[in-house]
Design an enzyme around this catalytic site. Structure first.
Site, PDB file in Angstrom:
ATOM      1  N   CYS A   1       0.663  -1.279  -0.135  1.00 29.96           N
ATOM      2  CA  CYS A   1       0.438   0.018   0.254  1.00 29.96           C
ATOM      3  C   CYS A   1       0.561   1.356  -0.658  1.00 29.96           C
ATOM      4  O   CYS A   1       0.229   2.768   0.201  1.00 29.96           O
ATOM      5  CB  CYS A   1      -0.970  -0.283   1.033  1.00 29.96           C
ATOM      6  SG  CYS A   1      -1.869  -1.223   1.096  1.00 29.96           S
TER       7      CYS A   1
ATOM      8  N   HIS B   1      -3.138   7.521   2.053  1.00 29.44           N
ATOM      9  CA  HIS B   1      -3.490   6.026   2.121  1.00 29.44           C
ATOM     10  C   HIS B   1      -4.710   5.500   2.851  1.00 29.44           C
ATOM     11  O   HIS B   1      -5.180   5.743   4.107  1.00 29.44           O
ATOM     12  CB  HIS B   1      -2.338   5.255   1.903  1.00 29.44           C
ATOM     13  CG  HIS B   1      -3.179   3.393   1.188  1.00 29.44           C
ATOM     14  ND1 HIS B   1      -4.064   3.219   1.123  1.00 29.44           N
ATOM     15  CD2 HIS B   1      -3.306   2.856   3.150  1.00 29.44           C
ATOM     16  CE1 HIS B   1      -4.206   2.627   1.364  1.00 29.44           C
ATOM     17  NE2 HIS B   1      -3.720   1.652   2.611  1.00 29.44           N
TER      18      HIS B   1
ATOM     19  N   ASN C   1      -9.864   0.559   0.237  1.00 30.54           N
ATOM     20  CA  ASN C   1      -8.757   0.163  -0.046  1.00 30.54           C
ATOM     21  C   ASN C   1      -7.826  -0.399  -0.975  1.00 30.54           C
ATOM     22  O   ASN C   1      -8.659  -1.764  -1.553  1.00 30.54           O
ATOM     23  CB  ASN C   1      -8.151  -0.680   1.240  1.00 30.54           C
ATOM     24  CG  ASN C   1      -6.385  -0.572   1.487  1.00 30.54           C
ATOM     25  OD1 ASN C   1      -5.932  -0.139   0.415  1.00 30.54           O
ATOM     26  ND2 ASN C   1      -6.184  -0.747   2.783  1.00 30.54           N
TER      27      ASN C   1
END
Length: 331
Positions: free
Chosen positions: A107, A250, A280
């Site tokens: 990520c 993020h 996500n």
């Protein structure tokens, strides 16, 4: 400097109600723990490269057309273990012959890719780089695991970087990066790599899927994103977090985002977020968020913007820059 931006989310949407039909969960439980109401997922037969190509096309168009001298793809879900996916994406974008390679930092991939791409330009190796962050995360998620199946989704975002001056909007300065491999087991896919394959032991059922130890990950994510954000602010010469007009993190989990923003003292109206309707999307998360916010006008030219991310590795990063004037294409 950032000269173009684009995003792509696959058209199929899975709502919380869709998930509650097959998982022991509820819409209220998912929203309270993640902040997510829906997420985009790929259709059967779709791969990460398909998402990356669409986002890349839009970023190139946003920059006024033309090409790029290199392609960097940040992803955890390549089309296959070998070869890298970036050369395929470059070819499909009409950029055959340019250097193209993958960056794997889960990520945090967009920020690792941003540092790599900016470095290629700063060194004089390249005059322009197309950085794409794309993940088909649902391909590595156990559909029966409510701890991950409700969080992760698919998507891609991209930016076109060109050489420019350090003092102009869109210039990428220092990107603060870090990692801690001793905690790699918090976020992992246990099977499929050389360690498991060389052991001669068949993987345990489920070892082919992504796993995350949520409570421990939460603590480290908040601490590392806060720490790296402060370092990025200092590197940019911004003395106070309130010097940032916009905070883009993020999109891991709404509670993580809130905790980091509160640690930094950044008010709600300066926080960019789309996790409610995107979930996500792994490495793509930050790039998708920036592209969408630019399209919506919540991120505008001149905004002093703080970016941060955290993911498997463990790996994390942050940077601060003045947002440029960009043409956008509606998704």
């Amino acid at each position: 400097m950032i000269a173009g931006i684009g995003r792509y989310l696959p058209p199929d949407v899975v709502t919380n109600d869709d998930l509650t039909a097959r998982l022991d969960t509820s819409d209220a439980w998912i929203r309270s723990r993640t902040g997510i109401a829906s997420r985009h997922v790929i259709a059967p037969g779709t791969a990460t490269s398909d998402l990356a190509v669409e986002a890349g096309r839009r970023a190139l168009a946003s920059a006024g057309g033309g090409g790029a001298e290199a392609v960097v793809l940040a992803t955890t879900t390549p089309d296959q273990p070998c070869p890298a996916t970036a050369p395929l994406v470059a070819d499909r974008l009409g950029l055959r012959g340019v250097p193209a390679f993958d960056v794997s930092s889960v990520c945090s991939g967009f920020l690792y890719g941003l540092a790599t791409s900016a470095g290629l330009i700063a060194s004089g190796t390249m005059g322009s780089v197309l950085l794409i962050a794309a993940d088909a995360f649902t391909t590595i998620i156990d559909p029966a695991d409510r701890g991950t199946a409700v969080i992760f989704a698919d998507g891609a975002g991209a930016v076109l970087l060109r050489a420019g001056r350090a003092d102009e909007p869109g210039a990428v300065g220092r990107v603060v990066l870090g990692s801690d491999g001793s905690l790699g087991g918090l976020i992992e896919v246990p099977a499929g790599g050389s360690r498991q394959r060389s052991s001669g032991v068949a993987p345990e059922p489920g070892d082919e899927f992504f796993r995350m130890r949520g409570r421990e990950t939460f603590r480290h994510a908040v601490g590392r994103m806060t720490e790296s954000s402060r370092a990025a602010l200092a590197a940019a010469g911004w003395d106070d977090p309130l010097d940032a007009d916009r905070f883009a993190a993020h999109q891991a989990n709404a509670r993580i985002l809130t905790a980091v923003a509160e640690e930094l003292g950044i008010p709600q109206e300066r926080r960019l977020s789309n996790i409610e309707w995107t979930g996500n999307t792994g490495a793509a998360s930050l790039a998708v968020l920036l592209a969408e916010a630019t399209e919506r006008g919540t991120l505008r030219a001149g905004h002093r913007t703080l970016l941060t991310a955290f993911g498997g590795g463990l790996a994390w990063g942050a940077t601060a820059l003045v947002w440029p004037e960009l043409k956008t294409l509606d998704d």
